[in-house]
Scaffold this motif. Structure first.
Motif, mmCIF file in Angstrom:
data_model
loop_
_atom_site.group_PDB
_atom_site.id
_atom_site.type_symbol
_atom_site.label_atom_id
_atom_site.label_comp_id
_atom_site.label_asym_id
_atom_site.label_seq_id
_atom_site.Cartn_x
_atom_site.Cartn_y
_atom_site.Cartn_z
ATOM 1 N N PHE A 130 -13.656 1.005 -8.579
ATOM 2 C CA PHE A 130 -13.102 0.198 -7.439
ATOM 3 C C PHE A 130 -11.682 0.526 -7.557
ATOM 4 C CE2 PHE A 130 -17.052 -1.471 -8.618
ATOM 5 C CZ PHE A 130 -17.844 -1.731 -7.452
ATOM 6 N N ILE A 131 -10.933 1.112 -6.383
ATOM 7 C CA ILE A 131 -9.429 1.282 -6.589
ATOM 8 C C ILE A 131 -8.822 0.154 -5.542
ATOM 9 C CG2 ILE A 131 -7.615 2.741 -5.981
ATOM 10 C CD1 ILE A 131 -9.624 5.149 -6.436
ATOM 11 N N VAL A 132 -7.810 -0.641 -6.135
ATOM 12 C CA VAL A 132 -7.259 -1.591 -5.866
ATOM 13 C C VAL A 132 -5.412 -1.074 -5.539
ATOM 14 C CG1 VAL A 132 -6.087 -3.812 -5.751
ATOM 15 C CG2 VAL A 132 -8.511 -3.341 -6.458
ATOM 16 N N TYR A 133 -5.106 -0.778 -4.363
ATOM 17 C CA TYR A 133 -3.801 -0.088 -4.234
ATOM 18 C C TYR A 133 -2.591 -1.503 -4.483
ATOM 19 C CZ TYR A 133 -6.355 3.296 -1.814
ATOM 20 O OH TYR A 133 -7.254 4.401 -1.353
ATOM 21 N N VAL A 134 -1.760 -1.127 -5.431
ATOM 22 C CA VAL A 134 -0.717 -2.025 -5.654
ATOM 23 C C VAL A 134 0.727 -1.419 -5.563
ATOM 24 C CG1 VAL A 134 -2.138 -3.271 -7.237
ATOM 25 C CG2 VAL A 134 -0.690 -1.369 -8.260
ATOM 26 N N ASN A 135 1.818 -2.169 -5.532
ATOM 27 C CA ASN A 135 3.293 -1.676 -5.304
ATOM 28 C C ASN A 135 3.523 -1.489 -6.995
ATOM 29 O OD1 ASN A 135 3.941 -1.730 -2.699
ATOM 30 N ND2 ASN A 135 3.823 -3.942 -2.777
ATOM 31 N N ASP A 136 3.253 -2.313 -7.729
ATOM 32 C CA ASP A 136 3.814 -1.988 -9.196
ATOM 33 C C ASP A 136 2.590 -2.161 -10.005
ATOM 34 O OD1 ASP A 136 4.728 -2.616 -11.687
ATOM 35 O OD2 ASP A 136 6.563 -3.851 -10.855
ATOM 36 N N THR A 137 2.369 -1.007 -10.741
ATOM 37 C CA THR A 137 1.143 -1.031 -11.758
ATOM 38 C C THR A 137 1.377 -1.918 -12.709
ATOM 39 O OG1 THR A 137 1.589 0.887 -12.776
ATOM 40 C CG2 THR A 137 0.100 1.141 -11.121
ATOM 41 N N SER A 138 2.487 -1.986 -13.521
ATOM 42 C CA SER A 138 3.011 -2.734 -14.591
ATOM 43 C C SER A 138 2.856 -4.251 -14.273
ATOM 44 C CB SER A 138 4.407 -2.640 -15.194
ATOM 45 O OG SER A 138 4.329 -1.354 -15.457
ATOM 46 N N ASP A 186 -15.743 0.431 -13.059
ATOM 47 C CA ASP A 186 -14.160 0.331 -13.469
ATOM 48 C C ASP A 186 -13.361 -0.084 -12.272
ATOM 49 O OD1 ASP A 186 -14.504 1.201 -16.104
ATOM 50 O OD2 ASP A 186 -14.289 3.244 -15.407
ATOM 51 N N LEU A 187 -12.448 -0.787 -12.696
ATOM 52 C CA LEU A 187 -11.472 -1.392 -11.661
ATOM 53 C C LEU A 187 -9.907 -0.799 -11.903
ATOM 54 C CD1 LEU A 187 -10.517 -3.313 -9.479
ATOM 55 C CD2 LEU A 187 -9.825 -4.805 -11.246
ATOM 56 N N ALA A 188 -9.774 0.052 -10.824
ATOM 57 C CA ALA A 188 -8.314 0.983 -10.900
ATOM 58 C C ALA A 188 -7.277 0.375 -10.247
ATOM 59 C CB ALA A 188 -8.771 2.166 -10.484
ATOM 60 N N LEU A 189 -6.285 0.211 -10.856
ATOM 61 C CA LEU A 189 -4.994 -0.223 -9.918
ATOM 62 C C LEU A 189 -4.018 1.144 -9.830
ATOM 63 C CD1 LEU A 189 -3.971 -3.301 -12.266
ATOM 64 C CD2 LEU A 189 -5.394 -3.095 -10.249
ATOM 65 N N TRP A 190 -3.771 1.545 -8.700
ATOM 66 C CA TRP A 190 -3.048 2.628 -8.061
ATOM 67 C C TRP A 190 -1.841 2.519 -7.160
ATOM 68 C CZ3 TRP A 190 -5.261 6.821 -4.582
ATOM 69 C CH2 TRP A 190 -4.663 8.274 -4.851
ATOM 70 N N SER A 191 -0.849 2.787 -8.132
ATOM 71 C CA SER A 191 0.294 2.705 -7.013
ATOM 72 C C SER A 191 0.812 4.187 -6.368
ATOM 73 C CB SER A 191 1.567 2.229 -8.085
ATOM 74 O OG SER A 191 1.805 3.141 -8.726
#
Length: 121
Positions: free
Chosen positions: A7-15, A46-51
């Motif tokens: 599952f991909i969650v789009y984010v501005n700042d991965t940190s 998995d949960l993915a955070l992607w900027s």
């Protein structure tokens, strides 16, 4: 080998998002490269955070999807999780209430992505 799902969650700042999700999920990422971080959620998920895909996500823009954390333990477990997260200062979108599938609530991450907590089906 069965297929896995991410599952991909789009984010501005991965940190920033990594700190947020690590604290919320009480776990550390299993994979981390600049702009992309994953958390193992269980067998094959998995949960993915992607900027790297979107810049300038606006938390005020309504989201049409959500990540759902399914908890065992019934309504009391849902309410306890809500209390823990609310004490952390997480933005509450929907307080605990009963739906056809059971007790649930929704919060948002710093980019406005929705996180629902609900009982295990």
């Amino acid at each position: 080998m069965p297929p896995s799902i991410v599952f991909i969650v789009y984010v501005n700042d991965t940190s920033q998002a990594t700190r947020f999700y690590s604290d919320l999920l009480e776990t550390e990422p299993g994979f981390r490269v600049p702009g992309y971080v994953t958390f193992a959620l269980g067998d094959g998920a998995d949960l993915a955070l992607w900027s790297g895909r979107f810049d300038g996500l606006d938390p005020a823009v309504p989201r049409t999807g959500e990540v759902c954390l399914a908890l065992p333990g019934g309504p009391d477990a849902i309410d306890r999780r809500f209390s823990r997260w609310a004490q952390k200062g997480v933005r509450v979108v929907s307080e605990p209430h009963d739906e056809v599938f059971g007790r649930t609530f929704v919060v948002a991450d710093p980019d406005g992505n929705l996180i629902r907590v609900a009982p295990v089906d």
